[in-house]
Write a protein that holds these residues in place. Sequence first.
Motif, PDB file in Angstrom:
ATOM      1  N   ASP A   1     -44.481  19.830  51.767  1.00 48.86           N
ATOM      2  CA  ASP A   1     -45.528  20.565  51.065  1.00 48.86           C
ATOM      3  C   ASP A   1     -45.401  20.429  49.551  1.00 48.86           C
ATOM      4  O   ASP A   1     -46.281  20.873  48.810  1.00 48.86           O
ATOM      5  CB  ASP A   1     -45.476  22.047  51.438  1.00 48.86           C
ATOM      6  CG  ASP A   1     -45.847  22.277  52.899  1.00 48.86           C
ATOM      7  OD1 ASP A   1     -46.681  21.528  53.417  1.00 48.86           O
ATOM      8  OD2 ASP A   1     -45.278  23.204  53.505  1.00 48.86           O
TER       9      ASP A   1
ATOM     10  N   LYS B   1     -52.129  13.940  47.904  1.00 48.45           N
ATOM     11  CA  LYS B   1     -52.979  14.768  48.752  1.00 48.45           C
ATOM     12  C   LYS B   1     -53.466  14.004  49.980  1.00 48.45           C
ATOM     13  O   LYS B   1     -53.639  14.591  51.056  1.00 48.45           O
ATOM     14  CB  LYS B   1     -54.177  15.284  47.959  1.00 48.45           C
ATOM     15  CG  LYS B   1     -53.823  16.201  46.805  1.00 48.45           C
ATOM     16  CD  LYS B   1     -53.139  17.485  47.228  1.00 48.45           C
ATOM     17  CE  LYS B   1     -54.110  18.532  47.687  1.00 48.45           C
ATOM     18  NZ  LYS B   1     -53.471  19.857  47.904  1.00 48.45           N
TER      19      LYS B   1
ATOM     20  N   ARG C   1     -52.258  17.009  52.832  1.00 45.58           N
ATOM     21  CA  ARG C   1     -53.434  17.656  52.248  1.00 45.58           C
ATOM     22  C   ARG C   1     -53.122  18.979  51.556  1.00 45.58           C
ATOM     23  O   ARG C   1     -53.831  19.374  50.630  1.00 45.58           O
ATOM     24  CB  ARG C   1     -54.512  17.849  53.306  1.00 45.58           C
ATOM     25  CG  ARG C   1     -54.095  18.736  54.476  1.00 45.58           C
ATOM     26  CD  ARG C   1     -55.177  18.800  55.543  1.00 45.58           C
ATOM     27  NE  ARG C   1     -56.404  19.398  55.032  1.00 45.58           N
ATOM     28  CZ  ARG C   1     -57.497  19.564  55.761  1.00 45.58           C
ATOM     29  NH1 ARG C   1     -57.518  19.142  57.019  1.00 45.58           N
ATOM     30  NH2 ARG C   1     -58.557  20.131  55.242  1.00 45.58           N
ATOM     31  N   ASN C   2     -52.098  19.685  51.992  1.00 47.12           N
ATOM     32  CA  ASN C   2     -51.782  20.981  51.382  1.00 47.12           C
ATOM     33  C   ASN C   2     -50.639  20.899  50.366  1.00 47.12           C
ATOM     34  O   ASN C   2     -50.090  21.926  49.962  1.00 47.12           O
ATOM     35  CB  ASN C   2     -51.425  21.993  52.473  1.00 47.12           C
ATOM     36  CG  ASN C   2     -52.601  22.280  53.384  1.00 47.12           C
ATOM     37  OD1 ASN C   2     -53.735  22.418  52.922  1.00 47.12           O
ATOM     38  ND2 ASN C   2     -52.350  22.359  54.684  1.00 47.12           N
TER      39      ASN C   2
ATOM     40  N   ASP D   1     -52.588  22.961  42.668  1.00 47.78           N
ATOM     41  CA  ASP D   1     -52.017  21.726  43.212  1.00 47.78           C
ATOM     42  C   ASP D   1     -50.876  21.191  42.363  1.00 47.78           C
ATOM     43  O   ASP D   1     -50.363  20.106  42.625  1.00 47.78           O
ATOM     44  CB  ASP D   1     -53.101  20.644  43.318  1.00 47.78           C
ATOM     45  CG  ASP D   1     -53.978  20.818  44.549  1.00 47.78           C
ATOM     46  OD1 ASP D   1     -53.680  21.716  45.361  1.00 47.78           O
ATOM     47  OD2 ASP D   1     -54.960  20.073  44.704  1.00 47.78           O
TER      48      ASP D   1
END
Length: 726
Positions: A286, A316, A320-321, A345
């Motif tokens: 993450d 990303k 994606r997270n 982000d």
Amino acid sequence: MKRLHLFCLLLCIALTAGASPVKGLIERVAPGSSGKFIIEQKPSSGIDFFELDQKGEKIVIRGNNPVSIAAGLNWYLKYYAGIHLSWNKMTAELPGVLPPVTRKERHETASVYRYDLNYCTFSYTMAFWDWARWEQELDWMALHGINLSLALVGTDAVWRNMLSKLGYSKEEVNEFVAGPAFQAWWLMNNLEGWGGPNTDSWYEDRIALQKRILKRMREYGIHPVLPGYSGMLPHNAKEKLGVNVSDPGTWCGYNRPAFLQPTDTRFGEIAALYYEEMNRLYGKADFYSMDPFHEGGKVAGVNLDAAGQAIWQAMKKNSRNSVWVVQAWGANPRAQMIKNVPRGDMLVLDLYSESRPQWGEPESSWYRENGFDGHQWLYCMLLNYGGNVGLHGKMQHVIDAYYKASRSSFGNTLKGVGMTMEGSENNPVMYELLCELPWRPSTFSKDEWLEGYIAARYGKCTPRLREAWVLLGNSIYNCPPRSTQQGTHESIFCARPSLKAYQASSWSEMSDYYRPQDVIRAAGLFLEEAGQFKGNDNFEYDLVDITRQAVAEKGRLIYKVIQASYEAGDKPLLRQASDRFLELLLLQDRLLATRPEFKVGRWIEQARNLGHTPAEKDWLEWNARVQITTWGNRTASDRGGLRDYAHKEWNGLLKDFYYLRWKTWLDRLNDLPDRDPASSIDYYSLEEPWTLRHDTYSSTKEGDCVETAKAVQRQLFSPEETTHIN
């Protein structure tokens, strides 16, 4: 009813599973003691907490996740049981009946993240750690509430595999990937290949070790920060791959790797190949760390906005997270590079918050008017450079500056704290303090906090120990807020000798901000208490460390006599002071032999133990020896300024490395030449032979530390010493 029963059963299993990492931790710390505790994992409304409670004779520790529970365990051990688990000792004997929690105690923290490690830590301290040492460190992290940590081990294998798929030969890969003691600066885009070539078994061992590290981190709930792709490629990428790259220049005499232009059509393809290999070996994360243009990398001809977008988009697309973790150091991160990265982000590590904050503090020499442009950030303490040995800190300032940042207009994006030391296993008091900040709701005084620290670290607080720590807290641990001194007040013993010797490393910026006599007095107070604390590991570690600092202070005072007697042409005093200086240096070596933490033999043994063949062991030992002395080749060492950057005031190194330099210079100085003899000494030619040797150094303690400290202090204050030298 059956559904409710099943739900309760599943919840019970889930809670038990969540508690199991902490049970395992307790068993490693104090075998057979986990039954003395009741571990309860409870959900919370988005905030980390721990509670201490009592049920019968058992201590209840509640928290919302394993890390919070472990932090609660550490709080209990320190402030109820008088047990401080530290780098020098991660085990303890608990009493048959634990001290009770008479009233439920609860601590919450608004700090979303408590971060650990700097790229440099992986080289200056962790380069040769095995699983046993890593397991202890992961336990230490959990106990100190760490829930986000850099995880670099085994990244070299990702690059090996990726470059092989891009058509690079094994030899070409080995020319690019740095050796074990220098991978931090390779991963930060500063150099290529130095310390290599790495062996096949090295890569495979690193893969296996990283998998174990990540498995334990994920069991605890510590988020790993894996290295992401920032555009780095080997210097010949243009010829080899036909891609458009820029030349970031040099770093301390080394050529930097090439930087793949973000506008090149293959940026996304190469980044995807990198992440594919990272995912295959270690899984997705993450958080990813990327630091292009680190420490002076040239950005001429690079579209910084496009670079930020290319790096962020590749990350990303892979996860994606995920969040981009970036170090604020010098001009980085470039404002143009991060301005269009979506808020949420990116997480910025304000790497040197205690001295050169960039979060928006107007008084900082690295002031950024807009802070990090709305990105989330962490208040970090760097404290240690190069893994150097020495007492140092800004104790009260670290406290005050953290709460000041929290209350500022930038406080709404402040998401926690971070330890970003270049080298660890030193100055435990400062890291203990930083790790407690998130769990304390308001500012407090260092003297108030030290009372509890002393009782926790040694089991009780005596008047002499209190006096000693007040002296230290108001002197060597009270570095001025505006000082940009890079870590400890470096030992004169570790400096290349000259008539103007002051600091050991090139960029120290150190200054005389405290009275040496205060440190010497504190060492004397510790020794006065040695009788009642004999056998207490934390006390004996601190006794040696503080006495070591006192010897270093005395050495610096004697050095000033050397300077003065030379200028005066007083040959008898010059000879006397020279002999006294060398005597103190060897006395320091003898003192540090009593603790393995201060022995070069431990560092070398760690390195050799990772080798599978005699040749591999010798290569690893060379990495270990070079890093702490010359650091690089002649160009990087002398012209690049890297020599002695990672100097260590260690047993063995003092006697066989630093002593040679000082005796060579002092022998020439005592002839009273017209100019400083340092100008005629080729220091590198004196230093390099030690890096090539394979003589054995002991890694275990030699002598009794208390008795040795007594002997050392008798010689420190020898009545025979002349008033000139005193």
